[in-house]
Enzyme design. Structure first.
Site, PDB file in Angstrom:
ATOM      1  N   GLY A 242       1.316  -1.069   0.067  1.00  9.89           N
ATOM      2  CA  GLY A 242       0.247  -0.122   0.026  1.00  9.89           C
ATOM      3  C   GLY A 242       0.953   1.195   0.441  1.00  9.89           C
ATOM      4  O   GLY A 242       0.762   2.082  -1.147  1.00  9.89           O
ATOM      5  N   PHE A 243       1.645   1.572   1.243  1.00 10.48           N
ATOM      6  CA  PHE A 243       2.379   2.774   1.343  1.00 10.48           C
ATOM      7  C   PHE A 243       1.412   4.013   1.092  1.00 10.48           C
ATOM      8  O   PHE A 243       2.389   4.787   0.681  1.00 10.48           O
ATOM      9  CB  PHE A 243       3.895   2.868   0.196  1.00 10.48           C
ATOM     10  CG  PHE A 243       4.393   0.989   0.469  1.00 10.48           C
ATOM     11  CD1 PHE A 243       5.303   0.709   1.511  1.00 10.48           C
ATOM     12  CD2 PHE A 243       4.329   0.256  -1.395  1.00 10.48           C
ATOM     13  CE1 PHE A 243       5.372  -0.656   1.599  1.00 10.48           C
ATOM     14  CE2 PHE A 243       4.590  -0.842  -0.427  1.00 10.48           C
ATOM     15  CZ  PHE A 243       5.730  -1.398  -0.307  1.00 10.48           C
ATOM     16  N   GLY A 512      -1.829   1.077  12.489  1.00  9.93           N
ATOM     17  CA  GLY A 512      -2.483  -0.113  12.864  1.00  9.93           C
ATOM     18  C   GLY A 512      -3.046  -0.842  13.713  1.00  9.93           C
ATOM     19  O   GLY A 512      -3.599  -1.219  14.489  1.00  9.93           O
ATOM     20  N   ALA A 513      -1.059  -1.317  13.986  1.00  7.81           N
ATOM     21  CA  ALA A 513      -0.759  -2.408  15.213  1.00  7.81           C
ATOM     22  C   ALA A 513      -1.354  -2.443  16.075  1.00  7.81           C
ATOM     23  O   ALA A 513      -2.127  -3.098  17.156  1.00  7.81           O
ATOM     24  CB  ALA A 513       0.351  -2.616  14.609  1.00  7.81           C
ATOM     25  N   ASN A 616       6.247  -8.475  17.506  1.00 14.37           N
ATOM     26  CA  ASN A 616       6.620 -10.086  16.616  1.00 14.37           C
ATOM     27  C   ASN A 616       8.096  -8.575  16.050  1.00 14.37           C
ATOM     28  O   ASN A 616       7.675  -8.305  14.895  1.00 14.37           O
ATOM     29  CB  ASN A 616       5.681 -10.294  14.912  1.00 14.37           C
ATOM     30  CG  ASN A 616       6.139 -11.078  14.697  1.00 14.37           C
ATOM     31  OD1 ASN A 616       7.271 -11.565  14.677  1.00 14.37           O
ATOM     32  ND2 ASN A 616       5.366 -12.083  14.296  1.00 14.37           N
ATOM     33  N   LYS A 618       9.793 -10.365  14.615  1.00 15.74           N
ATOM     34  CA  LYS A 618      10.196 -10.609  12.719  1.00 15.74           C
ATOM     35  C   LYS A 618       9.672  -9.749  11.839  1.00 15.74           C
ATOM     36  O   LYS A 618      10.445  -9.246  10.960  1.00 15.74           O
ATOM     37  CB  LYS A 618       9.920 -12.227  12.490  1.00 15.74           C
ATOM     38  CG  LYS A 618      11.181 -13.224  12.129  1.00 15.74           C
ATOM     39  CD  LYS A 618       9.756 -14.505  11.663  1.00 15.74           C
ATOM     40  CE  LYS A 618      11.093 -15.199  11.779  1.00 15.74           C
ATOM     41  NZ  LYS A 618      10.617 -16.580  11.476  1.00 15.74           N
ATOM     42  N   LYS A 686       3.252   1.645  19.742  1.00  8.39           N
ATOM     43  CA  LYS A 686       3.475   2.625  19.271  1.00  8.39           C
ATOM     44  C   LYS A 686       3.880   2.230  17.793  1.00  8.39           C
ATOM     45  O   LYS A 686       4.251   1.028  17.443  1.00  8.39           O
ATOM     46  CB  LYS A 686       4.735   3.565  19.433  1.00  8.39           C
ATOM     47  CG  LYS A 686       4.379   4.644  20.431  1.00  8.39           C
ATOM     48  CD  LYS A 686       5.278   5.604  20.909  1.00  8.39           C
ATOM     49  CE  LYS A 686       6.954   5.202  20.982  1.00  8.39           C
ATOM     50  NZ  LYS A 686       7.520   6.291  21.804  1.00  8.39           N
ATOM     51  N   GLY A 687       3.287   2.870  16.591  1.00  7.24           N
ATOM     52  CA  GLY A 687       3.757   2.652  15.277  1.00  7.24           C
ATOM     53  C   GLY A 687       5.341   2.459  14.909  1.00  7.24           C
ATOM     54  O   GLY A 687       6.374   3.018  15.383  1.00  7.24           O
ATOM     55  N   GLU A 690       6.912   3.136   9.633  1.00  5.38           N
ATOM     56  CA  GLU A 690       7.510   4.212   8.413  1.00  5.38           C
ATOM     57  C   GLU A 690       8.370   4.568   9.571  1.00  5.38           C
ATOM     58  O   GLU A 690       9.099   5.604   8.385  1.00  5.38           O
ATOM     59  CB  GLU A 690       6.199   5.653   8.923  1.00  5.38           C
ATOM     60  CG  GLU A 690       4.671   5.112   8.073  1.00  5.38           C
ATOM     61  CD  GLU A 690       3.505   6.140   7.991  1.00  5.38           C
ATOM     62  OE1 GLU A 690       3.042   5.947   7.042  1.00  5.38           O
ATOM     63  OE2 GLU A 690       3.702   6.383   9.535  1.00  5.38           O
TER      64      GLU A 690
END
Lengths: 728, 181
Positions: A242-243, A512-513, A616, A618, A686-687, A690
């Site tokens: 997406g980016f 999102g996460a 995660n 990975k 946190k995010g 990016e």
């Protein structure tokens, strides 16, 4: 049943650290991996519907004006052609991320070269494409159209900071820097071209599309079509990258929907690669001026960052170049302001890490110039300028790991903090040097809902319309739920990307996460309450592992043949205003620059990042590797190039728009700095998606200078620019 | 031509790109359309064992040849490259993955223990997510697995049941999926 939390206070209890399953924060492999390596994960264009027609978008050959006539008869007699769609519902641009409403309509009003204006529908793709090239279109073209962002007056943007007297600080400071950088436009260039298949049954429209944020997209599409949202279903189970390019509903999704409703047959519209580059969001080019004033000790007394970006008239989005500059470094005299030039290139919108992706590298280059003037190690200069609080509005940081990232990153990289001067190492025809940069990216969260069902058979099901655009959402949701309910990952089924499920936050802005896993966490807390009652213990004391209460009954026994479902509903509250929340990090790069050709090769990069709880290791590492790869592209190769005469994109394919390839990317090291940020989200995460590209290109640029002595002020730093700036 | 061990005759214009024949006529959608101009490599298939971009090969040119797509790489998802790509997490959005798996499988067929330089030369595929560093490690590991020098624990089961995936992409049921009971 539902569990709701509007987060007004930090959550530093860290419940997830006290669960027993031990699957969260591990290196679990992505659960949809096998589907992807066997080619069986269905992407938007790959759903098989009987009797499906093919549509090809017709694009404008003028830059601004109006379509005065579309001669459908010119193609209707061609083989297989079914219809020419030029309905006023067709959209001229993609919706901006989180718009939640229809983008610009009608498509007949042309604002940029290559804009979709109509759709030709035929029995086969080849027939539709052929007809689309033969469709006769008449235009009224405007004269005197602005294409050059430097050639027009720009509009000032709200949100400027003006504090103290920067001009005075610059004059008084023993060390000052006044430099201007430019960056070129970027394309997301996701590997999957935008595509949609729409099916209308006379009452309900089902659309399979490649989208990042179904929670907003459903409103955008409904508004575009004049349809009620409850008559619309969007499906986006797998998204081929997406980016930012799939944040908002774009032209092919609306066109497929309009055609399917008009023709009563399913219609697929897949964009050609060239169309993706021409009519999906670009990242704006930027011009950025920095004024940095520092005392003898290198501490900033003045900080100025002024930027010019561009967009089409009527678009609210302006590349938020200053986003992290507002709080990254101290300096009591501050001037930060932005302006937008209105020009007729395709829509400017979000491309991975809007703002910091180009703002941070430029800022970090200016800091490198300052470090040299001060005679300070660049790492030390940054360490001396970390503010205690937001330097303008005074809010505290939720958690701040920049210093740790700088130190741990420097150690992992083997950074030499001794005196620095360019051209210290030559190997054959290559100059070798190092550079560094800070990383910062604001943290955001969004409202999110997820339903978690404990099945009577002792497995769990997670349902939300959240998407996985390659980031690992499937896997981290399985891990979060597994951790909370004491289940191995393989016992948790995750269903995403379907608006029949509760609304997630969408994938975008790195939120999102943290947002969707918070919703799942809340649902699991409520499930645990019920299980605890049945097991006759307090919820806080309930220990679940491998499908059973530790030393007690199994989940299957506690469920007693009946499913148990809860919907988690998370919403950011006062914490969003009470704290400045950001991910921080540091980049270190070693490059070699060819003394004859000016070619730069990145030899090694290290990134150290602090972004709260790692869900995660990975998939988080992959996000960082991806961001650093984008840093290499932004530093060295990526640039959208526009024709000055008609504003068309000259490099509209992957042969001419240069994304990094395998050979451009060396081994990359990633260091996670331990952090829990209770004010960032209830799961202390946190995010991360990016941050890995927010400054990295600056580290490479600074390494180019350290290697060969070329101070380049234009990104990307292609061989011609490096060679021109290289001292004799 | 032979596609995944089955004889196929396409009733299509001979100039049709092999990619479109595979995706649209055979419903082998694992092979991806990324650019249509031979730049990205998402459409790579094995043609007589050689990894080629199927968007640049017409079905006339493919006549008489043996084609292997990602769906035919292994019957049970057990190809070392497939296992290693999962284990090393050299996958993100997954769109470039089938092409990379094909290119890597062809490389290891010729050279079970390639050097970094040889891997770089053999994998021209574009990946926008940036899996490149992991890719190199995955291919090296797949080589060791192929040589029986290492074993990879089976990758975890997919989140979506195979039956559902087969329903979404029906051709898989008949051409590639192992018999199920």
């Amino acid at each position: 049943m539902s569990a709701y939390l509007k987060q007004d206070e930090p959550d530093n209890v860290n419940r997830l650290d006290h669960m027993r399953q031990g699957v969260l924060g591990t290196d679990a492999s992505r659960i949809e991996g096998l589907l992807k390596v066997t080619g069986t994960a269905p992407y938007a264009a790959e759903y098989q519907l009987d009797d499906c027609l093919e549509g090809v978008l017709v694009t404008a050959t003028i830059s601004k004006g109006e379509v005065t006539a579309i001669d459908a008869d010119s193609v209707l007699s061609m083989p297989g052609v079914v219809a020419v769609i030029d309905d006023p519902s067709l959209t001229a641009r993609a919706a901006q991320g989180t718009a939640g409403e229809a983008p610009a309509q009608p498509a007949r009003e042309v604002g940029y070269f290559g804009q979709p204006i109509a759709l030709v529908v035929a029995e086969s793709f080849e027939q539709a494409r052929d007809a689309s090239k033969h469709l006769k279109v008449s235009y009224r073209a405007d004269d005197d159209v602005a294409f050059d962002p430097e050639a027009v007056e720009a509009e000032p943007q709200d949100g400027a900071t003006s504090q103290g007297d920067l001009a005075h600080a610059m004059k008084e400071a023993p060390f000052s820097v006044d430099v201007t950088y430019t960056t070129e436009g970027h394309s997301s260039a996701a590997m999957e071209p935008h595509a949609a298949i729409a099916q209308w049954d006379g009452d309900t429209l089902t659309v399979y599309a490649s989208l990042q944020m179904l929670n907003y997209n459903i409103s955008e599409l409904a508004d575009s079509l004049g349809l009620d949202e409850d008559k619309l279903r969007l499906v986006s189970r797998y998204v081929g990258g997406g980016f930012g390019s799939k944040l908002g509903v774009s032209e092919e999704t609306v066109a497929a929907s309009v055609a399917a409703m008009e023709l009563g047959r399913p219609v697929r519209v897949a964009m050609l690669r060239q169309q993706v580059l021409q009519c999906i969001m670009r990242r704006s080019e930027t011009r950025q001026r920095f004024r940095l004033a520092a005392g003898e000790d290198g501490k900033l007394t003045g900080f100025g960052h002024e930027a010019r970006v561009s967009n089409l008239p009527g678009e609210s989005f302006a590349e938020p170049v200053l986003q992290s500059s507002h709080f990254l470094y101290a300096g009591e005299n501050r001037e930060l302001s932005m302006e937008v030039a209105r020009i007729h290139r395709m829509t400017a919108g979000s491309v991975r890490a809007p703002g910091e992706a180009v703002g941070m590298p430029a800022l970090e280059c200016a800091m490198d110039v300052l470090a040299e003037k001060c005679g300070l190690d660049p790492v030390e200069l940054r360490l001396r300028n970390i503010p205690d609080r937001h330097p303008a509005n005074g809010t505290p940081f939720s958690s701040h790991k920049l210093a740790e990232c700088l130190k741990q990153g420097a150690e992992a990289f083997g950074w030499d903090s001794g005196p620095r001067s360019p051209r210290h190492t030559r190997e054959g025809e290559w100059w070798v040097g190092t550079g560094m940069a800070s990383a910062a990216r604001v943290h955001n969260v969004g409202e999110a809902k997820a339903r978690v069902t404990l099945k009577a058979d002792g497995t769990a099901l997670v349902e939300t319309d959240m998407t996985d655009i390659g980031t690992g959402t499937y896997t981290i949701l399985a891990q979060t739920v597994g951790e909370m309910l004491g289940l191995p990952v393989a016992k948790v089924l995750v269903e995403l990307g379907d608006t029949h499920h509760p609304r997630g936050p969408g994938s975008g802005g790195s939120w999102g996460a943290a947002s969707i896993c918070s919703a799942a966490y809340l649902a699991c807390l409520a499930l645990r309450e019920t299980l605890a009652k049945r097991a006759d213990v307090a919820e806080e004391k309930l220990e679940l592992k491998d499908g059973a209460v530790v030393g007690g009954a199994s989940l299957i026994d506690l469920l007693d043949g009946r499913d148990l479902a809860e919907e988690g509903h998370y919403e950011p509250g006062d914490i969003a205003d009470d704290f400045t929340a950001s991910g921080f990090g540091a980049f270190f790069a070693r490059v070699r620059v060819n003394r004859f050709t000016g070619e730069t090769r990145v030899e090694h990069m290290t990134g150290a990042f602090g972004f709260g709880r790692v869900l995660n290791t990975k998939t988080a590492r992959s996000q960082c590797l991806g961001g650093m790869t984008w840093s290499i592209g932004a530093a060295l190769t990526e640039a959208m190039l526009f024709d000055p005469v008609d504003g068309h994109l000259a490099n509209c394919d992957l042969a001419e728009y240069h994304v990094p390839v395998n050979r451009d990317v060396p081994d990359l090291d990633v260091v996670f700095v331990e952090e829990r940020d209770g004010a960032a989200s209830p799961i202390q995460a946190k995010g991360i998606g990016e941050l890995g590209m927010c400054g990295g290109a600056g580290a490479i640029a600074n390494a180019i200078y350290n290697a060969c002595g070329a101070r380049v002020f234009e990104f990307p730093m292609t061989p011609d620019k490096v060679l021109a700036a290289m001292p004799d | 031509m032979t596609v995944n061990n089955r004889p196929v005759q396409y009733l299509l214009d001979p100039e049709t790109p092999l990619l479109f024949a595979l995706r649209e006529a055979s419903n082998l959608t694992g092979t991806k359309f990324g650019c249509g101009t031979g730049d990205c490599g998402a459409c790579m298939v094995l043609i007589d064992g050689v990894p080629l971009r199927s968007c640049l090969v017409s079905i006339a040119e493919a006549e008489g040849r043996v084609i292997t797509t990602i769906e035919g790489l292994s019957r049970d998802r057990s190809h070392p490259v497939q296992q290693a790509l999962v284990a090393e997490q050299a996958i993100q959005c997954g769109f470039c993955t089938p092409g990379i798996a094909i290119a890597a499988a062809a490389l290891l067929e010729d050279n079970p223990s390639p050097s970094r330089e040889q891997i770089d030369a053999a994998i021209p595929n574009l990946c926008r997510c940036g899996v490149y560093p992991r890719l190199v490690r995955a291919i090296e590991r797949a080589g060791r697995v192929a040589a029986r020098a290492e074993v990879i624990d089976a990758a975890p089961p997919p989140a979506i049941a195979p039956e559902e995936a087969a329903r979404d992409v029906p051709a898989l049921r008949t051409t590639t999926a192992p018999p199920r009971d």
